[in-house]
Structure formats: C-alpha cells, structure tokens
Write a protein that holds these residues in place. Structure first.
Motif, short mmCIF file in Angstrom:
data_model
loop_
_atom_site.label_atom_id
_atom_site.label_comp_id
_atom_site.label_asym_id
_atom_site.label_seq_id
_atom_site.Cartn_x
_atom_site.Cartn_y
_atom_site.Cartn_z
N THR A 1 -1.60 5.02 10.19
CA THR A 1 -3.36 3.95 10.54
C THR A 1 -4.50 4.21 9.78
N VAL B 1 -2.14 0.04 6.61
CA VAL B 1 -1.09 0.15 7.96
C VAL B 1 0.25 -0.15 6.86
N LEU C 1 -4.85 -0.64 16.40
CA LEU C 1 -3.52 -1.49 15.55
C LEU C 1 -3.12 -2.72 16.27
N LYS D 1 1.22 -7.51 5.31
CA LYS D 1 0.45 -5.87 4.98
C LYS D 1 -0.20 -6.49 3.78
#
Length: 435
Positions: free
Chosen positions: A24, A30, A125, A174
């Motif tokens: 990422t 991502v 993350l 996402k």
C-alpha cells in the motif's frame, strides 16, 4: 489439507498484513495492494508444493508482491516520478548506486525504505482499515481481511453473514477509501486520539462478537477473540506509549482467560459465578495483569478500556466467586460511568451494585433504564432485571422478564439458558448473573 498448504496458510496469516502494508505504501491504493499480495499468495500456492518451503517464506512473498507492484508502477508511468525522486536522493547522498541498473537501484531503494518503515506501514494500515469514512461494519470486515488475513468466507462464517455480502462490503470499503483519497499516513497528533479510539472500538467489537455471539448456534466464537487479541498485541507493540491500547489488551487477555470455563462439553453456557475458576487460563491472566500494570507505569490515568480491565482483574484475582471484591467493582463502574457514560455501562453498574449492596439497589438502578430507547430490544436488560427480581423472591415477575429476554436474543444457546432460568422461577432455585 496437506502439510505444505497448512504451512502456507500459517505464513499468510502471520505475514499478509505486513505485505499489504508495504505494498500500500508503494502504490498508495489498499485495493491494489491487496490484489498484488494475493498474487504473491497464488504464486506460493503454485510453487511451494513443487519446490518446498523457501528458507525465508515471508521474504519470498514480499519479493513477489513487490515485483507485481513495480510492474504496475511501470505500466502507470509512475516509474518516471520514482526515477526522479531516486535520482535526486541519490545525487544528494552522492551514492555510487546512481550508476547501477535502473530497475535494480529502484528495487534496492524501495527495499531499504520499507525495511526501515515496515512497522510504520503496518500502523498506517491499521488506521486506514478503521478510517472514519467507513461504517463500523466495513471497518470490521476490512480489518479482518487486511490485518487478520482472513478470507471472505472465514469472515462471513464468523459473523453469520453471506459471503457475497462480506465481499461486497469489502469492495465497497476499498472503493470509498479510494474515492475519499484517504492518505496512507498516520493521523496528525491532534486527531490521533480520536482515530485511535475508532481502531480500539473495532478491535473490541471483533472480540465481543467472539466472546458472546449475537446470533447463531454457538455462544462463543473463540477464533474471532483470538484474532482481535492478536491484532491488539501487535498494536500495543506499535504504539507502546498509548495507555488505552494496553488497557484494551489487558481487558481482552483477562476475558479470554475464561474461555474454557464458560461452556460445558455440550456447549451450554456456564455463568460467571458458577464457573470452575481452576480452568481459567493463568497465563492469559498474567499477561492481562502485566498489560494493566503497563498502563499504571505510563502514569496517564485510566481510560474506559483500562477501567474495564481493572474490573476484569477483580474477577481474575478472586480464585473463588464469593471472594470477588464487588465493592471495588462498583466503585470502578462509577468511574467508568463518569468517564464514558452509556446505558450499557449503567446496566453493568447496576449488576455490580446489586452484588455489593443487594438486589433491591440494583433493581432501582435498572428500573431507571426501562424507557431507554437504545435498550428497548437489548435482551440483557430484562435478563438482569429478572435476576434481581428472582433474588428478591418476586418469581412470577422474574419469569416474565427471562421469557421476554429469550424472545429478544438471536443466539440459540443464550435463548435456551434464559428459558431454563425462566423455568427455574417455578422451582425457586437461585441462579447467578452473566459473565
């Protein structure tokens, strides 16, 4: 499942979050990062059964994933930007690497950066999976997918939701992150605490769903608790100066210590006061108490999770139920209600007050919650009230409350337990409270 497949699954579960975090950081997306990580997993599934496990399986996966990402960067012409950045930095540092082959230099540079920042990448993350633009359901699904390494099938089975629903939830999450251009970076200092609270809430939501499943045939789903606890421990390593992180870890460790005592061999729930405490996991209790001590060491006081951990520690320290320090628990709930007021906290405080000072005082507190809208369909309100009424000898009222609670819960095991308690009102046998 073959041994090599089990090994690959184990490596993936441990390493996938780091891999996705690093990727990422490379591609700033991502969704793409997860796609490249999955490519690496597929490659491992194809090659390892033939060639055997590599000496460094994590590094092998990382290399494959990064090559996929580099291919993407080249295709998207982002390589030019990387080339310019690399050239400026290498010129500044007067490194001889400027003479190297371009691709080799780029990969080496990325390797060095990512090796140095892998913990930061993992932490980024965590925060992006729990980003506030996402719903709590999406945060949970994305956290388990990206950080836990669970498949959509595993997540769907854990939450008793269809696999297509979970898959759509993750895809939508996402896409939202991409459309919102959510930066892959740590929140600024002023918003870190609020964002951290969201991260901790997601982890505790996952843990609680495993500790007392809201629906289904089983009362507990330990795998979810294990995953939340694992992620919490990782977070504690990444953010060692945050007392609430240690507070949450302490709470989960201590609560998890009761797993083996919370049901019998047939899966029937056993209530806290009836549990065989010799079956509590002493190692988890020690880990929980150590995490709570870490909160003390940081000297910033107790937040909501540390207070709940302190409450749990009162139970953990009582090797017999009758030795529980309910007065201290009541005091801790007073502090929790002042710091983080909610109807659920008030309901739990009523239980503590009842145990410390008698069911009449507990009942008075619970009756103040009867018209609370957020508890209108919450089965533990009539369940707790039924318990107090039972202890006061008001058996017919208690029976009605237990029966009402049974109609509200969606968990089969819990419904059976509540109906058993309703039936016990006719026999007038004393029973005890929920853990």
């Amino acid at each position: 499942m073959t041994d090599i497949r089990r090994t690959i699954d184990a490596v993936w579960r441990i390493e996938s979050a780091k891999l996705i975090a690093v990727l990422t950081r490379m591609v700033r997306d991502v969704g793409l990062a997860e796609e490249f990580a999955q490519d690496a997993l597929v490659a491992a599934l194809e090659h390892w059964p033939q060639t055997g496990l590599p000496d460094e399986p994590a590094a092998w996966l990382m290399t494959v994933g990064k090559r996929r990402a580099l291919d993407h960067l080249r295709r998207q012409k982002l390589i030019d930007r990387k080339h310019e950045e690399l050239g400026r930095e290498l010129e500044y540092e007067q490194q001889s690497m400027i003479d190297h082959d371009f691709d080799t230099a780029l990969e080496q540079e990325i390797d060095e950066r990512q090796t140095a920042n892998i913990d930061d990448d993992l932490l980024r993350l965590v925060f992006i999976a729990c980003h506030p633009v996402l719903t709590s359901e999406a945060q949970v699904a994305l956290t388990l997918k990206l950080l836990g390494g669970l498949s959509t099938d595993e997540i769907s089975r854990a939450f008793l939701v269809s696999e297509p629903t979970i898959a759509q939830r993750i895809v939508r999450a996402k896409r939202i992150l991409k459309e919102a251009q959510a930066p892959f970076e740590l929140p600024h200092k002023e918003e870190l605490r609020a964002r951290l609270a969201s991260v901790l809430a997601v982890l505790y939501l996952i843990f609680n769903e495993g500790y007392a499943a809201t629906k289904g045939e089983d009362w507990m789903r330990p795998a979810l608790c294990d995953e939340a606890l694992r992620l919490g421990r990782i977070l504690a390593e990444l953010m060692p100066q945050e007392p609430e992180v240690h507070g949450l870890v302490a709470l989960m460790e201590i609560q998890a210590s009761r797993f083996h005592a919370r049901t019998n061999a047939a899966g029937v729930p056993i209530l806290l006061m009836d549990q065989d405490r010799s079956r509590w996991d002493k190692l988890l209790i020690q880990r929980g108490l150590a995490a709570l001590k870490r909160v003390d060491t940081l000297g910033q006081g107790y937040g909501p999770y540390a207070l709940q951990a302190a409450i749990a520690s009162c139970h953990a320290r009582a090797y017999r139920a009758e030795l529980t320090d309910w007065t201290r628990i009541s005091v801790l709930y007073d502090a929790l209600a002042a710091l983080s007021p909610s109807p659920i906290v008030e309901l739990n405080r009523a239980v503590a007050v009842s145990m410390a000072f008698g069911p009449a005082q507990g009942l008075a507190l619970v009756d103040e919650l009867l018209h609370e809208p957020t508890l209108a369909k919450y089965h533990l309100l009539p369940s707790v009230r039924g318990d107090f009424l039972f202890k006061l000898g008001r058996f017919s009222e208690a029976q009605r409350e237990f029966e009402r609670a049974a109609t509200l819960t969606q968990n089969t095991r819990e419904r059976d337990l509540l109906l058993t308690r309703a039936h016990s009102c006719m026999d007038q046998h004393p029973v005890t409270l929920y853990s």
